[in-house]
Design a protein around this motif. Structure first.
Motif, PDB file in Angstrom:
ATOM      1  N   GLY A   1      30.786  48.398 -33.067  1.00  0.00           N
ATOM      2  CA  GLY A   1      31.436  47.607 -34.110  1.00  0.00           C
ATOM      3  C   GLY A   1      32.821  48.054 -34.487  1.00  0.00           C
ATOM      4  N   SER A   2      33.641  48.390 -33.503  1.00  0.00           N
ATOM      5  CA  SER A   2      35.052  48.702 -33.704  1.00  0.00           C
ATOM      6  C   SER A   2      35.290  50.102 -34.265  1.00  0.00           C
ATOM      7  CB  SER A   2      35.706  47.628 -34.598  1.00  0.00           C
ATOM      8  OG  SER A   2      37.012  47.970 -34.927  1.00  0.00           O
ATOM      9  N   ARG A   3      34.780  50.403 -35.461  1.00  0.00           N
ATOM     10  CA  ARG A   3      35.150  51.699 -36.059  1.00  0.00           C
ATOM     11  C   ARG A   3      34.007  52.701 -36.066  1.00  0.00           C
ATOM     12  NH1 ARG A   3      38.902  52.811 -39.616  1.00  0.00           N
ATOM     13  NH2 ARG A   3      37.932  54.596 -40.504  1.00  0.00           N
ATOM     14  N   TYR A   4      32.844  52.309 -35.637  1.00  0.00           N
ATOM     15  CA  TYR A   4      31.662  53.123 -35.901  1.00  0.00           C
ATOM     16  C   TYR A   4      31.055  53.708 -34.634  1.00  0.00           C
ATOM     17  CZ  TYR A   4      32.223  50.253 -40.042  1.00  0.00           C
ATOM     18  OH  TYR A   4      32.759  49.602 -41.121  1.00  0.00           O
TER      19      TYR A   4
ATOM     20  N   LEU B   1      29.793  44.413 -43.480  1.00  0.00           N
ATOM     21  CA  LEU B   1      30.473  45.700 -43.478  1.00  0.00           C
ATOM     22  C   LEU B   1      31.516  45.794 -44.582  1.00  0.00           C
ATOM     23  CD1 LEU B   1      30.979  46.051 -39.634  1.00  0.00           C
ATOM     24  CD2 LEU B   1      29.334  47.277 -41.050  1.00  0.00           C
TER      25      LEU B   1
ATOM     26  N   ILE C   1      29.494  51.614 -44.957  1.00  0.00           N
ATOM     27  CA  ILE C   1      29.125  52.355 -43.756  1.00  0.00           C
ATOM     28  C   ILE C   1      30.287  53.303 -43.468  1.00  0.00           C
ATOM     29  CG2 ILE C   1      28.473  52.229 -41.314  1.00  0.00           C
ATOM     30  CD1 ILE C   1      26.393  51.050 -43.294  1.00  0.00           C
ATOM     31  N   TYR C   2      30.003  54.586 -43.560  1.00  0.00           N
ATOM     32  CA  TYR C   2      31.030  55.603 -43.378  1.00  0.00           C
ATOM     33  C   TYR C   2      31.160  55.948 -41.900  1.00  0.00           C
ATOM     34  CZ  TYR C   2      30.392  56.127 -48.378  1.00  0.00           C
ATOM     35  OH  TYR C   2      30.324  55.883 -49.721  1.00  0.00           O
ATOM     36  N   SER C   3      32.316  56.452 -41.524  1.00  0.00           N
ATOM     37  CA  SER C   3      32.489  56.886 -40.139  1.00  0.00           C
ATOM     38  C   SER C   3      33.546  57.963 -40.122  1.00  0.00           C
ATOM     39  CB  SER C   3      32.923  55.713 -39.250  1.00  0.00           C
ATOM     40  OG  SER C   3      34.161  55.211 -39.694  1.00  0.00           O
TER      41      SER C   3
ATOM     42  N   ASN D   1      36.991  59.448 -39.512  1.00  0.00           N
ATOM     43  CA  ASN D   1      38.298  58.792 -39.559  1.00  0.00           C
ATOM     44  C   ASN D   1      39.132  59.234 -38.359  1.00  0.00           C
ATOM     45  OD1 ASN D   1      40.831  57.907 -40.219  1.00  0.00           O
ATOM     46  ND2 ASN D   1      40.851  58.802 -42.260  1.00  0.00           N
TER      47      ASN D   1
ATOM     48  N   ALA E   1      37.569  41.814 -34.254  1.00  0.00           N
ATOM     49  CA  ALA E   1      37.540  42.922 -35.211  1.00  0.00           C
ATOM     50  C   ALA E   1      38.343  44.034 -34.560  1.00  0.00           C
ATOM     51  CB  ALA E   1      36.110  43.377 -35.465  1.00  0.00           C
ATOM     52  N   ILE E   2      39.126  44.738 -35.351  1.00  0.00           N
ATOM     53  CA  ILE E   2      40.049  45.729 -34.787  1.00  0.00           C
ATOM     54  C   ILE E   2      40.269  46.831 -35.805  1.00  0.00           C
ATOM     55  CG2 ILE E   2      42.011  44.288 -35.534  1.00  0.00           C
ATOM     56  CD1 ILE E   2      43.569  45.377 -33.102  1.00  0.00           C
ATOM     57  N   THR E   3      40.620  48.034 -35.313  1.00  0.00           N
ATOM     58  CA  THR E   3      40.833  49.133 -36.260  1.00  0.00           C
ATOM     59  C   THR E   3      41.967  50.061 -35.821  1.00  0.00           C
ATOM     60  OG1 THR E   3      39.676  50.761 -37.631  1.00  0.00           O
ATOM     61  CG2 THR E   3      39.062  50.683 -35.320  1.00  0.00           C
ATOM     62  N   ASP E   4      42.062  51.204 -36.509  1.00  0.00           N
ATOM     63  CA  ASP E   4      43.236  52.090 -36.452  1.00  0.00           C
ATOM     64  C   ASP E   4      43.734  52.432 -35.056  1.00  0.00           C
ATOM     65  OD1 ASP E   4      42.840  52.152 -39.135  1.00  0.00           O
ATOM     66  OD2 ASP E   4      41.890  54.120 -39.146  1.00  0.00           O
TER      67      ASP E   4
ATOM     68  N   ARG F   1      48.622  52.372 -44.121  1.00  0.00           N
ATOM     69  CA  ARG F   1      47.492  53.144 -44.638  1.00  0.00           C
ATOM     70  C   ARG F   1      47.887  54.533 -45.098  1.00  0.00           C
ATOM     71  NH1 ARG F   1      44.921  56.222 -40.798  1.00  0.00           N
ATOM     72  NH2 ARG F   1      42.903  55.899 -41.728  1.00  0.00           N
TER      73      ARG F   1
ATOM     74  N   ALA G   1      40.652  59.082 -46.191  1.00  0.00           N
ATOM     75  CA  ALA G   1      39.864  58.013 -45.565  1.00  0.00           C
ATOM     76  C   ALA G   1      39.385  57.045 -46.638  1.00  0.00           C
ATOM     77  CB  ALA G   1      38.672  58.615 -44.831  1.00  0.00           C
TER      78      ALA G   1
ATOM     79  N   ASN H   1      37.239  54.259 -45.514  1.00  0.00           N
ATOM     80  CA  ASN H   1      36.002  53.675 -44.999  1.00  0.00           C
ATOM     81  C   ASN H   1      35.866  52.190 -45.251  1.00  0.00           C
ATOM     82  OD1 ASN H   1      34.335  55.871 -43.726  1.00  0.00           O
ATOM     83  ND2 ASN H   1      34.905  56.827 -45.656  1.00  0.00           N
TER      84      ASN H   1
ATOM     85  N   ALA I   1      35.835  48.309 -43.750  1.00  0.00           N
ATOM     86  CA  ALA I   1      35.356  47.690 -42.514  1.00  0.00           C
ATOM     87  C   ALA I   1      36.541  47.447 -41.578  1.00  0.00           C
ATOM     88  CB  ALA I   1      34.676  46.370 -42.859  1.00  0.00           C
ATOM     89  N   PRO I   2      36.290  47.237 -40.284  1.00  0.00           N
ATOM     90  CA  PRO I   2      37.399  46.886 -39.394  1.00  0.00           C
ATOM     91  C   PRO I   2      38.090  45.612 -39.884  1.00  0.00           C
ATOM     92  CG  PRO I   2      35.338  47.116 -38.164  1.00  0.00           C
ATOM     93  CD  PRO I   2      35.002  47.275 -39.602  1.00  0.00           C
ATOM     94  N   CYS I   3      39.343  45.472 -39.516  1.00  0.00           N
ATOM     95  CA  CYS I   3      40.100  44.254 -39.837  1.00  0.00           C
ATOM     96  C   CYS I   3      39.533  43.090 -39.028  1.00  0.00           C
ATOM     97  CB  CYS I   3      41.566  44.477 -39.489  1.00  0.00           C
ATOM     98  SG  CYS I   3      42.564  42.984 -39.388  1.00  0.00           S
ATOM     99  N   ILE I   4      39.429  41.946 -39.672  1.00  0.00           N
ATOM    100  CA  ILE I   4      38.931  40.754 -38.990  1.00  0.00           C
ATOM    101  C   ILE I   4      40.057  39.723 -38.891  1.00  0.00           C
ATOM    102  CG2 ILE I   4      37.384  38.764 -39.250  1.00  0.00           C
ATOM    103  CD1 ILE I   4      35.733  41.091 -38.577  1.00  0.00           C
ATOM    104  N   VAL I   5      40.306  39.225 -37.687  1.00  0.00           N
ATOM    105  CA  VAL I   5      41.145  38.040 -37.543  1.00  0.00           C
ATOM    106  C   VAL I   5      40.169  36.901 -37.278  1.00  0.00           C
ATOM    107  CG1 VAL I   5      43.009  36.928 -36.275  1.00  0.00           C
ATOM    108  CG2 VAL I   5      43.019  39.412 -36.570  1.00  0.00           C
TER     109      VAL I   5
ATOM    110  N   ASP J   1      42.550  48.454 -41.866  1.00  0.00           N
ATOM    111  CA  ASP J   1      41.129  48.202 -42.056  1.00  0.00           C
ATOM    112  C   ASP J   1      40.891  47.395 -43.326  1.00  0.00           C
ATOM    113  OD1 ASP J   1      40.161  49.363 -39.811  1.00  0.00           O
ATOM    114  OD2 ASP J   1      39.997  51.344 -40.703  1.00  0.00           O
TER     115      ASP J   1
END
Lengths: 426, 369
Positions: free
Chosen positions: A34-37, A268, A275-277, A279, A297-300, B35, B272, B274, B276-280, B294
């Motif tokens: 799920g992208s970040r986890y 989420l 839901i922690y993960s 970093n 879905a996208i992250t850092d 961030r 941090a 925490n 959720a991931p960014c959603i497009v 995020d």
């Protein structure tokens, strides 16, 4: 050590062999999701959100990445003076202890750890499920029923019931019969592999089970059926909500896609049950001047210059201009070069897909050297972590490309050393 | 190798304020690049240079700074020995005003450290560089102090610190806030000085009743002390005004600058969240040349912009050339161009906010437009 009324033990030692090359070098709970986890973020976050402060994580298979991911538990607020996370690998002793023989044996070998907290209740969890659950509600139901063991169950569609361990209960929810994968199911209440025990009862049952040479020392196969048979008060706890066992390539892919098709299924964004993960300490993600994204879905740390549709993008991923990614999962650190076309692919950590590689379910002139119909279904193709897929390679669906292919087919696949992974991607 | 230096970060500056954006926070706590906060760069540079003891001097409005830093864990500064020290002003028990100078609490912090050198940094710039070469150069040059400078041309109007150097590379002239400076060289708010000399200067400042402990106040000793200057080679983003903050933010969209600012070898650490991931979302508008974070949910059209964590861009909304801080909500159909919107603000349905290049509109924290 100070007492903890409830402690949790997470079974994280399984190999997860049905995930094939994705778990060749890492334990299943450390697989990105799920992208970040990572998968284990879900049970760990559920523990911390449920107020459980002592968590044992039982590891055995390929534990390095999992251990370093969990670290001292800080990311989940589980770095505590009293309690916290404990990584519990098998160990040697004078009487010659051994590898964990089964799930029940793993807990048996850690009786002294559990005893040190003098808990009333012990929760046994799997490290490979995606769900959000308040474990204290289960403990409350356990107490209310006067139960000695409580098994979390979820209603599954009747036509699928014969794939699960099914609980047959009386009208009070007490389990009268447990059937593992019954041909003709009498109920559709499937065990989720989440158990709550009164510790004194479980302790006794584990010692008895260990003394039985015919036992496989497994909760589902031996300990729980044994307790039901012996007349212990074993109850169900009905869970409602999203729950997915991500033990196969198809279910891992589907569960990732669920985040896109219906984000409310496992919300989420709910700040009340975060839901922690860990970093990754990277900058925000970037969409380039020519990027074309939709339903992702996208992250850092990721940078998208090309096209991504219905895709899960993890951290530190790069998609170059002219690449087209559809219905796929790009795991942390993966790099997709210009002109690559991927549909229904899972790209492992730090794998590089070179220019003009094509991997789609019905790729014309695609190589079928890597097809693995046993593990890969529905046209999904999996690339192991730490590979380079050579320029222009064309691959048909249901393929699974691993490090052994790099030795057999160096013209298509190359393996890169993975020692840098933890520093760069974690 | 052990770095024999402690850090001292000046989190606020009476000369440098960014209007509504620094009303609720110290300049060091200014959000930056999606961030981060400005202080993340300063703290990470110090930690990445091997500094293990850092004091942060606050003037007023340091709540958001303290929330952000916590125990210092994100920067590995939660330590048994050394670590992170918050240095708020001492309040006079009778007048209830900050006491005579900022200096006494700083003296207490510096005196209790056992490092030989102090790296002092202001909070009006962003860069990613190791301070180790600077510390080593300072030790080798045997100067009284060493200041970093950048050759970024004459800076017209305040705030500025134009310097001229002699042939030995030492400061021979310093022009503070001079409207028409001739020099191409401008000091960056970063000084290396020995602990003992700093204590002496601080004691003198106290004795003379100089209220403002700042980089300028230390550099102004250049006539009687040898102030060596070293050029900063890494990209430097100065943040002196709303306009320069906006320009600096937009520069992070440049791939080369971003990659130098967020080098893999020298990570920039932050707290941090925490999210959720960014959603497009499916059927969103075009999203291009955008830095997003995020927790964002993008349904509209976003271009040349920076979205901090948790921003929501509604359907049919059009956001261009803008910077949206954490948890800003842009409702459906809104049009924004050249706007900076502070934390938690909401722009309601079909609103239009159009700033000009060089003159972004600023919407303050918790506003409803």
């Amino acid at each position: 050590m100070a007492k903890q009324e409830v402690i949790a033990m997470i079974l994280a030692g399984g190999q997860g062999s049905r995930l094939g090359v994705l778990t060749e070098l890492v334990a299943k709970p450390a697989v990105p999701f799920g992208s970040r986890y990572r998968i284990i973020d879900f049970p760990l976050s559920n523990c911390t959100n449920s107020g459980i402060e002592a968590v044992g994580v039982l590891t055995q298979y390929q534990p390095l990445e999992l251990n370093s991911y969990i670290g001292n538990g800080h990311s989940w607020d589980l770095d505590r003076n009293n309690g916290g996370t404990y990584i519990l690998p098998p160990y040697l002793s004078q009487v010659g202890n051994d590898w964990y023989k089964g799930t029940a044996n793993a807990i048996y070998q850690n009786i002294p750890f559990i005893d040190s907290y003098e808990p009333k209740y012990v929760i046994i969890l799997s490290g490979d499920h995606i769900y959000k659950m308040d474990y204290l509600k289960m403990v409350e139901s356990h107490i209310r029923n006067g139960a000695e063991a409580t098994i979390a169950v979820i209603e599954v569609p009747w036509e699928e019931a014969s794939r699960f361990g099914i609980m047959n209960t009386d009208e009070t929810g007490r389990i009268i019969e447990f059937e593992e994968k019954p041909d003709v199911p009498k109920s559709n209440l499937a065990s989720m592999g989440i158990y709550c025990f009164s510790w004194d009862v479980l302790r006794e049952a584990l010692i008895k089970d260990e003394a039985n040479p015919d036992s496989r020392n497994d909760f589902g196969a031996n300990v729980i059926p044994g307790m039901i048979e012996a007349g212990y008060a074993v109850y169900t706890y009905a869970f409602e909500g999203y729950w997915k066992d991500v033990g196969t390539i198809s279910s891992l892919w589907e569960s990732n896609m669920d985040l896109l098709t219906d984000p409310s299924l496992i919300n989420l964004r709910d700040l009340g049950w975060t839901i922690y993960s860990r970093n990754p300490q990277r900058p925000s993600h970037y969409f380039g001047p020519e990027s074309n994204v939709d339903n992702i879905a996208i992250t850092d740390g990721s940078e998208i210059f090309g096209e991504c549709h219905s895709t899960i993008v993890s951290y530190n991923v790069v998609v170059e201009e002219g690449a087209v990614i559809t219905d796929s999962i790009l795991m942390p650190g993966s790099y997709i070069e210009a002109g690559a076309v991927l549909t229904r692919c899972i790209v492992g950590m730090d794998t590089r897909v070179e220019r003009n590689v094509r991997a789609t379910p019905d790729e014309a002139d695609g190589l079928d050297l890597f097809v693995n119909d046993k593990l890969c279904k529905d046209g999904i193709t999996v690339f192991a972590p730490n590979l380079v897929i050579k320029e222009g390679t064309k691959i048909v669906g249901n393929s699974m490309i691993g490090a052994d292919h790099a030795r057999k087919y160096p013209q298509y696949v190359e393996e890169v050393p993975h020692y840098s992974r933890m520093e760069v991607s974690l | 190798m052990i770095t024999d230096a402690m850090g001292l970060i000046l989190a606020d500056n009476r000369r440098i304020q960014l209007g509504a954006l620094t009303r609720p926070r110290a300049i060091a706590a200014m959000p930056f690049a999606g961030r981060f906060r400005i202080i993340d760069f300063t703290l990470s540079n110090m930690v990445n240079s091997g500094i293990k003891r850092v004091g942060v001097v606050a003037l007023t409005k340091y709540k958001s700074l303290m929330d952000h830093m916590g125990t210092g864990a994100p920067w590995d500064l939660d330590r048994m020995r050394q670590g992170l020290y918050m240095i708020p002003p001492y309040i006079n028990p009778i007048t209830r005003e900050p006491d005579r100078t900022d200096a006494q609490s700083v003296i207490d912090y510096v005196e209790t450290g056992d490092q030989k050198y102090v790296v002092i940094s202001s909070s009006d710039f962003v860069t990613n560089t190791s301070y180790k070469p600077l510390i080593n150069a300072h030790i080798e040059s045997r100067a009284d102090m060493t200041v970093l400078y950048h050759e970024d041309g004459p800076i017209e109007g305040p705030p500025s610190m134009a310097i001229e150097l002699d042939e030995g590379g030492c400061v021979r002239d310093l022009m503070v806030d001079f409207p028409r400076p001739a020099s191409q060289k401008n000091a960056v708010g970063l000084i290396v000085i020995s602990r003992d000399l700093l204590l002496q200067l601080l004691a003198e400042m106290m004795a003379r009743g100089i209220a403002d402990f700042s980089i300028v106040a230390i550099l102004q000793n250049y006539k009687r002390l040898r102030v060596h200057a070293i050029e900063l080679e890494a990209p430097l983003l100065r943040i002196h005004s709303v306009a320069s903050y906006f320009d600096a933010s937009m520069k992070v969209l440049d791939r080369d600058i971003r990659h130098m600012l967020f080098s893999v070898d020298r990570p920039i650490y932050t707290k941090a969240k925490n999210r959720a991931p960014c959603i497009v979302a499916p059927g969103s508008g075009i999203v291009k040349n955008v830095l997003a974070s995020d927790g964002c949910a993008i349904m509209g059209h976003v271009e040349n912009s920076i979205l901090f964590r948790g921003c929501v861009i509604g359907r049919g909304a059009r956001v261009t050339n803008s910077v949206l801080f954490q948890d800003v909500q842009i409702s459906d159909g809104v049009v924004l161009d050249h706007v900076i919107i502070d934390k938690n603000s909401v722009v309601k349905m079909d609103g239009r906010l159009l700033g000009q290049p060089g003159f972004p509109i600023v919407i303050e924290k918790n506003a409803i437009v």
